[in-house]
Design an enzyme around this catalytic site. Structure first.
Site, PDB file in Angstrom:
ATOM      1  N   GLU A 401      33.432  39.651  45.927  1.00 52.72           N
ATOM      2  CA  GLU A 401      32.581  40.261  44.914  1.00 52.72           C
ATOM      3  C   GLU A 401      31.446  41.040  45.573  1.00 52.72           C
ATOM      4  OE1 GLU A 401      32.806  37.175  41.122  1.00 52.72           O
ATOM      5  OE2 GLU A 401      31.134  37.014  42.525  1.00 52.72           O
ATOM      6  N   CYS A 402      31.279  42.282  45.207  1.00 58.74           N
ATOM      7  CA  CYS A 402      30.127  43.110  45.552  1.00 58.74           C
ATOM      8  C   CYS A 402      29.856  43.126  47.059  1.00 58.74           C
ATOM      9  CB  CYS A 402      28.905  42.647  44.763  1.00 58.74           C
ATOM     10  SG  CYS A 402      27.592  43.881  44.677  1.00 58.74           S
ATOM     11  N   GLY A 403      28.930  42.310  47.552  1.00 60.02           N
ATOM     12  CA  GLY A 403      28.685  42.254  48.982  1.00 60.02           C
ATOM     13  C   GLY A 403      29.933  41.892  49.762  1.00 60.02           C
TER      14      GLY A 403
END
EC number: 6.3.5.11
Length: 538
Positions: A401-403
């Site tokens: 997720e994301c990072g």
């Protein structure tokens, strides 16, 4: 198999239980408003797996949870520093304090956890059902003295004209009184007019007290206090003086994370000192105890254990690594608990200090965080990056997720430097000076992925200052963006072999199929490894 009768003033409470590999303990405790009788299995025994059910009764009616919502007219009023000081002040008195944060917020929640000594949970009516919100408070407040729910933005600020997903909605759904924090800068009598407006804007929201913040001097406090108590008929329970030290450093996505701050406890103790001196803690406790009973949450009490039973009966316990360190710290506790609840063995990993993946992993979970802040250290750990790349190429299930998405790409580019990352996925990420995606999301799943059912609706949120660049044209996406931005405004969820990487953050209570999908993929991968080993040996 005989049924076990349960009285009408009891309810099924389930938790971590006894997880010694064979037995799980569930208990019955009082629940005054649930007039239902539950039939419980006395014992299930199949292939060595048993479920032990205990009918232990707790005399305390835990629906009477002492609790308050901390609200404010707007953001930057001082809610968070006040809440942190309040949590730590109560904790130093030996009280068990349960913190909650309204909305999708990882950073404030981590500070709450540090201040209270108990894990903070998030409450969000966008991707959580009302009974799930009440049940979360219900479950986490057992054996706690007080529950504190910090709001977000202004009290009535939400997604639409009706104020959906607002702090006020959480207060109404949970029947929780509001303690109102007001920035008193350059106001005296006018504060009463402001408070009165908030009192009457929605009669279902009960503002029971006020805390004045940034008070200039004694006369300032006296005039504001007298006006509020005279015209609004509610007490002022505290007046906090102006203090430049009552703050936490922040950056582009909010506060600096707790893990990056060397003097966390010293700062929290200072907040608590100020709150203890200028706020009436006994009065706040009295207001919290005035909260009515929580609404019934009976709809969500009995869990769906079908997947857990089937996995246990097959004797499988997939081993899932979770990268948790200063660079990757954005995880909802419910997500990790969901994996454990479905039988997974969870193994913590640091992308900053571990030089290789643990052996025999069946899956890898990489959450969000600030990889751009720690990009140099992540780049230095070349052996782990190579290990993850090879594992992904060999079919290891990886959910990012994301990072985590940024980490799996080729590089992270800042305004001045370029840092090499894992290189498993064919793109780079570029840091920008403003958010590229911010807010709640609604996604629809594509058939080109194996983590979710086709055309399922996935609710989540995103907040990122990075954007994907140099993306290979052949990439497959697992999500179609219905609300939000995702990777390119239309798609999210890059799919490659058993890898799924998206900007979208999900919460397991709002998306229970996520944990089931990860467990199923991890189990299949685990079984495929043994199948390959058998072929080599035969």
């Amino acid at each position: 198999m005989p049924d076990v009768p349960v009285s009408a003033d009891s309810y099924l409470h389930y938790g971590d239980g006894f997880q010694g590999g064979q037995f799980y303990l569930y208990s019955i405790q009082p629940h005054s408003e649930i007039g239902l009788a539950y039939s419980l299995l006395n014992k299930i025994s199949k292939k060595g797996v048993g479920i032990m059910l205990s009918l232990s009764l707790n005399e305390q009616n835990i629906k009477n949870v002492p609790r308050l919502v901390i609200g404010a007219p707007q953001g930057r009023s001082g809610k968070t520093t006040f809440t942190l000081g309040l949590l730590r002040a109560f904790a130093r008195q030996g009280m068990a304090v349960q913190p909650f944060k309204k909305g999708p917020d990882y950073i404030d929640a981590s500070w709450h956890t540090a201040a209270a000594g108990y894990t903070c949970r998030n409450l969000d009516s966008f991707f959580m059902k009302r009974n799930q919100i009440c049940k979360s408070i219900f479950d986490q407040s057992v054996e706690k003295n007080i529950t504190i729910i910090e709001g977000a933005m202004g009290l009535y600020d939400g997604l639409d004209l009706q104020g959906s997903s607002s702090t006020a909605e959480i207060a109404k759904v949970t029947r929780t009184p509001v303690l109102f924090v007001v920035d008193a800068t350059r106001m005296t009598r006018s504060i009463a007019a402001m408070v009165m407006g908030y009192q009457h804007f929605d009669p279902d929201v009960q503002i029971v007290g006020v805390v004045l913040n940034k008070v200039a001097r004694v006369r300032h406090e006296k005039m504001a206090r007298e006006a509020i108590e005279e015209f609004c008929n509610i007490p002022v329970v505290g007046a906090i003086p102006k203090d430049v030290n009552l703050c936490i450093p922040d950056r582009h996505l909010g506060l600096v994370t707790k893990g990056e701050f060397d003097e966390t406890d010293k700062l929290l103790d200072y907040f608590a000192d100020v709150i203890s001196e200028h706020v009436d803690l006994d009065k706040i406790l009295t207001l919290a105890r005035s909260a009515p009973e929580l609404p019934s949450c009976s709809e969500s009490i009995v869990p769906n254990l079908t997947v857990e039973y089937s996995l246990k009966n097959r004797g499988l316990k997939p081993k899932i690594g979770i990268i948790q360190d200063a660079a990757f710290s954005f995880y909802y506790p419910e997500n990790i608990e969901a994996l454990k609840g479905l039988g997974a063995e969870v193994v913590p990993i640091s992308a900053l200090s571990d030089n290789q993946l643990p052996g025999d992993l069946d899956g890898l979970y990489i959450g969000g965080g600030f990889p751009e802040v720690f990009a140099a250290k992540l780049e230095e750990n070349e052996t782990l990056r190579g290990d993850i790349r090879i594992a992904g190429e060999n079919g290891l299930p990886i959910y990012a997720e994301c990072g985590g998405l940024m980490y799996l790409g080729r590089s992270i580019r800042t305004s001045s430097q370029n840092f090499e990352m894992v290189g498993l996925l064919p793109f780079d990420t570029q840091m920008e000076g403003k958010p590229q995606g911010h807010g709640y999301t609604i996604m629809e799943t594509n058939p080109d992925q194996s983590w979710f059912e086709e055309k399922a609706e996935i609710k989540g949120h995103e907040f990122h200052n990075s954007k994907v660049i140099n993306l290979a044209p052949h990439v497959k996406f697992g999500l179609i963006v219905k609300r939000g931005h995702g990777i390119d405004g239309q798609h999210d969820g890059i799919c490659y072999k058993n890898v799924f990487a998206a900007y979208n953050h999900i919460h397991a209570l709002g998306c229970p199929e996520w944990a089931e999908g990860m467990i199923n993929i991890a189990v299949n991968y685990h079984m495929s490894k043994w199948t390959q080993a058998d072929k080599l040996l035969s």
